[in-house]
Design a protein around this motif. Sequence first.
Motif, mmCIF file in Angstrom:
data_model
loop_
_atom_site.group_PDB
_atom_site.id
_atom_site.type_symbol
_atom_site.label_atom_id
_atom_site.label_comp_id
_atom_site.label_asym_id
_atom_site.label_seq_id
_atom_site.Cartn_x
_atom_site.Cartn_y
_atom_site.Cartn_z
ATOM 1 N N MET A 111 0.839 -1.190 -0.009
ATOM 2 C CA MET A 111 -0.035 0.095 0.010
ATOM 3 C C MET A 111 0.953 1.330 -0.018
ATOM 4 S SD MET A 111 -2.936 0.925 2.667
ATOM 5 C CE MET A 111 -1.835 0.159 4.012
ATOM 6 N N CYS A 112 2.054 1.387 0.926
ATOM 7 C CA CYS A 112 2.771 2.350 0.894
ATOM 8 C C CYS A 112 4.056 2.030 1.054
ATOM 9 C CB CYS A 112 2.365 3.420 1.916
ATOM 10 S SG CYS A 112 3.387 4.828 2.362
ATOM 11 N N GLY A 113 4.801 1.827 -0.138
ATOM 12 C CA GLY A 113 6.183 1.056 -0.142
ATOM 13 C C GLY A 113 7.170 2.124 -0.266
ATOM 14 N N ALA A 114 8.226 1.886 -0.387
ATOM 15 C CA ALA A 114 9.449 2.727 -0.383
ATOM 16 C C ALA A 114 9.188 4.014 -1.437
ATOM 17 C CB ALA A 114 10.615 2.005 -1.017
ATOM 18 N N ASN A 115 9.508 5.067 -0.923
ATOM 19 C CA ASN A 115 9.516 6.154 -1.676
ATOM 20 C C ASN A 115 10.803 6.661 -2.099
ATOM 21 O OD1 ASN A 115 8.759 8.693 -2.606
ATOM 22 N ND2 ASN A 115 8.319 9.928 -0.822
ATOM 23 N N ARG A 147 12.111 9.955 -0.802
ATOM 24 C CA ARG A 147 12.328 10.235 0.329
ATOM 25 C C ARG A 147 13.584 10.356 0.953
ATOM 26 N NH1 ARG A 147 9.910 7.078 5.458
ATOM 27 N NH2 ARG A 147 10.475 8.310 7.192
ATOM 28 N N THR A 200 15.408 14.019 0.721
ATOM 29 C CA THR A 200 14.712 14.862 1.066
ATOM 30 C C THR A 200 14.687 15.162 2.456
ATOM 31 O OG1 THR A 200 13.405 14.278 -1.062
ATOM 32 C CG2 THR A 200 12.597 16.026 0.670
ATOM 33 N N GLY A 201 14.808 16.202 2.880
ATOM 34 C CA GLY A 201 15.230 16.607 4.234
ATOM 35 C C GLY A 201 16.381 16.358 4.821
ATOM 36 N N VAL A 252 7.247 27.723 0.572
ATOM 37 C CA VAL A 252 7.400 26.671 1.241
ATOM 38 C C VAL A 252 7.191 26.462 2.891
ATOM 39 C CG1 VAL A 252 9.156 24.266 1.456
ATOM 40 C CG2 VAL A 252 8.629 25.683 -0.731
ATOM 41 N N ALA A 253 7.969 27.437 3.362
ATOM 42 C CA ALA A 253 7.983 27.505 4.931
ATOM 43 C C ALA A 253 8.376 28.909 5.257
ATOM 44 C CB ALA A 253 9.309 26.524 5.164
ATOM 45 N N PHE A 307 15.077 22.538 6.163
ATOM 46 C CA PHE A 307 15.571 21.169 5.481
ATOM 47 C C PHE A 307 14.873 20.998 4.161
ATOM 48 C CE2 PHE A 307 15.445 21.267 10.111
ATOM 49 C CZ PHE A 307 16.705 20.510 10.440
ATOM 50 N N VAL A 308 15.471 20.558 3.182
ATOM 51 C CA VAL A 308 15.330 20.735 1.740
ATOM 52 C C VAL A 308 15.693 19.268 1.014
ATOM 53 C CG1 VAL A 308 15.076 23.209 1.720
ATOM 54 C CG2 VAL A 308 16.935 22.063 0.885
#
Lengths: 91, 287
Positions: A1-5, A8, A11-12, A42-43, A56-57
């Motif tokens: 359902m929500c595997g590896a991104n 990610r 990022t950050g 963004v922030a 953090f980008v």
Amino acid sequence: MCGANPERSQTGDYAITGTVVVDGERKAGAYVRLLDKNGEFVAESPTSKGGAFAFFVAQGSWTVRLVLPSGSIDRSTVVVDQAGSTVEFVV
Amino acid sequence: MSRTDVLVNAEWVLAHASDPNVVLIEVDEDVSAYDTGHIAGAVRVDWRQDLQDPVRRDLVTPEAFAALLSKNGIGPDTTVVLYGGNNNWFAAYAYWYFKLYGHDNVKLLDGGRKKWELDGRELVTEVPVRAATDYPVPTERVELRSKRDEVIAAIGKVQLIDVRSPDEYSGRLLAPAHLPQEQSQRPGHIPTASNVPWSKAANDDGTFKSDADLVELYTTAGLTEGAPTIAYCRIGERSAHTWFVLHEVLGWDNVTNYDGSWTEYGSLVGVPVQIGDAAGSPAGGGA
């Protein structure tokens, strides 16, 4: 359902850091905004007691905006690796 | 509700500076900001200590809320004006909280602390002393709040609006870019939710955009006035900002805040999650 991104992991992990200096002194509580490559918000964060900020980008192109009563100052920056990037505002 | 009922400006605040029936409250993400200076006469509410249950993850009890207001000299008829930093995120959260607990005489200072500072207005460090009141224990207005099971049942049926940044929505970040990346177990968003970042409702100085601009923003994103709508973000404060815009400024009915938000949903076992920039289908996916 929500595997590896795949995005990610990169990022950050990177940061844009910097300081705001006004009239020769590091400015606490100055408003600093981060905009993405399309100019979208963004922030936003006020600077620390030492006049510092950090976002953090992901890798890529960013704009850091200092919002002042007299108007705004924009600085473009590109984050390419884990060294991140540094943006200094001297007003 | 309309803009003039729920928003005040600096001139209004200054004109009511000596009105004993008006209480200013500063609520900040950075709870130390108050100590460095605040609007004269303002008391502080600490969103962590005063507005979060000390043991479980929840609002404080009605009794604790009544005690908080009593301690700060607020009665049921007192006009409360909230303001704070970070474009009024936590002030909007407190506004939603006050409404949830039935205190209707509450307003938000447009632009919050930032506009006040940018306009060069005075901040003081003197802490006001107000005589305590005996605020009656309120009843929670459950129609302003959505909880986990209601949100899961709403997927594909109710307007869900995710007000986080596009990178958080897509799953590229877990938290706003200026905060440490932590919290939920999974990145992404609730399937079928549209993404309208809270920031699109505000100007650079933190004030809210015009009604016409706000209506265009949300209708262009596919939202329909009057249809049941649930707003969420990461911990419920930015979605309170959007809830304020939709429910209070624009006067849309049937809008709730899911204060559990992504830190709860993104840690649930067995619920659908959508990764990527598309809203997705109810089953989720996209990895």
